[in-house]
Design a protein around this motif. Structure first.
Motif, short mmCIF file in Angstrom:
data_model
loop_
_atom_site.label_atom_id
_atom_site.label_comp_id
_atom_site.label_asym_id
_atom_site.label_seq_id
_atom_site.Cartn_x
_atom_site.Cartn_y
_atom_site.Cartn_z
N VAL A 14 34.69 -20.70 6.96
CA VAL A 14 35.69 -19.97 7.74
C VAL A 14 35.18 -18.57 8.05
N PHE A 15 35.35 -18.17 9.30
CA PHE A 15 35.03 -16.82 9.73
C PHE A 15 36.28 -16.22 10.36
N LEU A 16 36.67 -15.04 9.90
CA LEU A 16 37.76 -14.29 10.50
C LEU A 16 37.12 -13.07 11.15
N ILE A 17 37.17 -13.02 12.48
CA ILE A 17 36.50 -11.95 13.23
C ILE A 17 37.56 -11.25 14.07
N LEU A 18 37.91 -10.03 13.66
CA LEU A 18 38.98 -9.27 14.30
C LEU A 18 38.48 -7.91 14.72
N VAL A 96 42.83 -22.44 5.01
CA VAL A 96 41.77 -21.60 4.45
C VAL A 96 41.70 -21.73 2.93
N GLY A 97 42.82 -22.04 2.29
CA GLY A 97 42.83 -22.25 0.85
C GLY A 97 42.03 -23.47 0.43
N ASP A 98 41.89 -24.44 1.32
CA ASP A 98 41.12 -25.65 1.04
C ASP A 98 40.45 -26.12 2.34
N PRO A 99 39.43 -25.38 2.82
CA PRO A 99 38.82 -25.72 4.11
C PRO A 99 37.99 -26.99 4.06
N PRO A 101 34.85 -29.17 4.34
CA PRO A 101 33.43 -28.84 4.17
C PRO A 101 32.58 -29.21 5.38
N THR A 102 33.15 -29.97 6.32
CA THR A 102 32.39 -30.38 7.50
C THR A 102 32.80 -29.61 8.76
N THR A 103 33.61 -28.58 8.60
CA THR A 103 34.09 -27.81 9.74
C THR A 103 33.75 -26.34 9.57
N VAL A 104 33.36 -25.72 10.67
CA VAL A 104 33.25 -24.27 10.73
C VAL A 104 34.45 -23.81 11.56
N LEU A 105 35.35 -23.08 10.92
CA LEU A 105 36.54 -22.56 11.59
C LEU A 105 36.33 -21.08 11.89
N VAL A 106 36.48 -20.71 13.16
CA VAL A 106 36.36 -19.32 13.57
C VAL A 106 37.73 -18.86 14.05
N LEU A 107 38.28 -17.89 13.35
CA LEU A 107 39.57 -17.29 13.71
C LEU A 107 39.27 -15.92 14.29
N THR A 108 39.79 -15.63 15.47
CA THR A 108 39.45 -14.38 16.12
C THR A 108 40.64 -13.77 16.85
N GLY A 109 40.58 -12.48 17.03
CA GLY A 109 41.63 -11.78 17.75
C GLY A 109 41.44 -10.29 17.65
N SER A 110 42.47 -9.56 18.08
CA SER A 110 42.37 -8.10 18.00
C SER A 110 42.80 -7.68 16.60
N LYS A 111 43.99 -7.18 16.44
CA LYS A 111 44.44 -6.85 15.09
C LYS A 111 45.91 -7.20 14.97
N PHE A 112 46.31 -7.48 13.76
CA PHE A 112 47.71 -7.83 13.51
C PHE A 112 48.57 -6.57 13.55
N GLN A 113 49.76 -6.71 14.11
CA GLN A 113 50.71 -5.61 14.11
C GLN A 113 51.27 -5.46 12.70
N ALA A 114 51.72 -4.27 12.39
CA ALA A 114 52.37 -4.05 11.09
C ALA A 114 53.63 -4.90 11.06
N PRO A 115 53.90 -5.55 9.93
CA PRO A 115 55.07 -6.42 9.86
C PRO A 115 56.38 -5.61 9.92
N ARG A 116 57.36 -6.22 10.55
CA ARG A 116 58.69 -5.60 10.56
C ARG A 116 59.34 -5.85 9.22
N LYS A 131 38.81 -14.21 2.61
CA LYS A 131 37.83 -13.57 1.73
C LYS A 131 37.44 -14.48 0.56
N LYS A 132 38.35 -15.35 0.14
CA LYS A 132 38.06 -16.25 -0.99
C LYS A 132 37.13 -17.39 -0.62
N SER A 133 37.15 -17.81 0.65
CA SER A 133 36.35 -18.98 1.02
C SER A 133 35.43 -18.75 2.21
N GLY A 134 35.48 -17.58 2.81
CA GLY A 134 34.70 -17.37 4.01
C GLY A 134 34.29 -15.92 4.19
N VAL A 135 34.18 -15.52 5.46
CA VAL A 135 33.68 -14.21 5.82
C VAL A 135 34.69 -13.51 6.72
#
Length: 189
Positions: A14-18, A96-99, A101-116, A131-135
């Protein structure tokens, strides 16, 4: 450097690219996609991109759990993650807690707004889960030094740009990396 280290060997599942430095986010996503597509066999069978803005990004997570067709890996890209609803974000945390093993998941976007008030902090939850299973990569405009960026971009284009000239260019067009790269490509031509 973190991205290249993550792509060494089998890479991460898993890759989270923000970030708000869109050009740098796009380049990192392109780099991960290029790496993953080398392992995906026929992209028509094993590569898919979904956008949260169209409401179908949940299909991407379902696809991520399937076995790749005639290949070692499957590549799933989910864009505009910050635009997803709570159900999608919960599904992302679960995946993401149990990805797979045969998939590369790329999650991308700008940035999350502060929660209300009363809402979950999805940006934090997703980031911590990845962070526990990817980058996790975060490209902020405030972290980009425009003058050195312009000099390096010119070098990548096979041109030489002095510091003084780079400062002038930044003063004229601003410090956005995407705009600087575009103007430098025009100048290089």
């Amino acid at each position: 450097k973190l991205l290249e280290a993550a792509l060494a060997g089998d890479g991460a599942p898993v890759f989270l690219i923000l970030g708000d430095a869109t050009l740098l986010v796009d380049r990192a996503v392109d780099r991960v996609q290029a790496w993953a597509l080398e392992r995906c066999g026929l992209p028509a069978f094993n590569h898919g991109t979904w956008r949260c803005s169209d409401g179908r990004a949940g299909e991407g997570l379902s696809t991520a759990r399937t076995i790749p067709m005639m290949a070692d890996r499957r590549l799933v890209v989910i864009r505009e993650l910050e635009q997803g609803d709570a159900a999608l974000h919960e599904a992302v945390v679960d995946y993401v807690g149990d990805p797979s093993p045969t998939t590369v998941l790329v999650l991308t976007g700008s940035k999350f707004q502060a929660p209300r008030k009363g809402q979950k902090a999805w940006g934090t939850r997703i980031t911590n889960a990845v962070k526990k299973s990817g980058v996790v990569l975060n490209f902020k405009l405030t972290d980009v030094r425009p003058v050195p960026f312009a000099v390096e971009q010119a070098r990548a284009l096979g041109k030489t740009l002095g510091r003084r000239e780079a400062e002038l260019l930044v003063n004229v067009v601003g410090g956005d990396p995407g705009l600087l790269a575009s103007e430098l490509e025009k100048l290089a031509l």
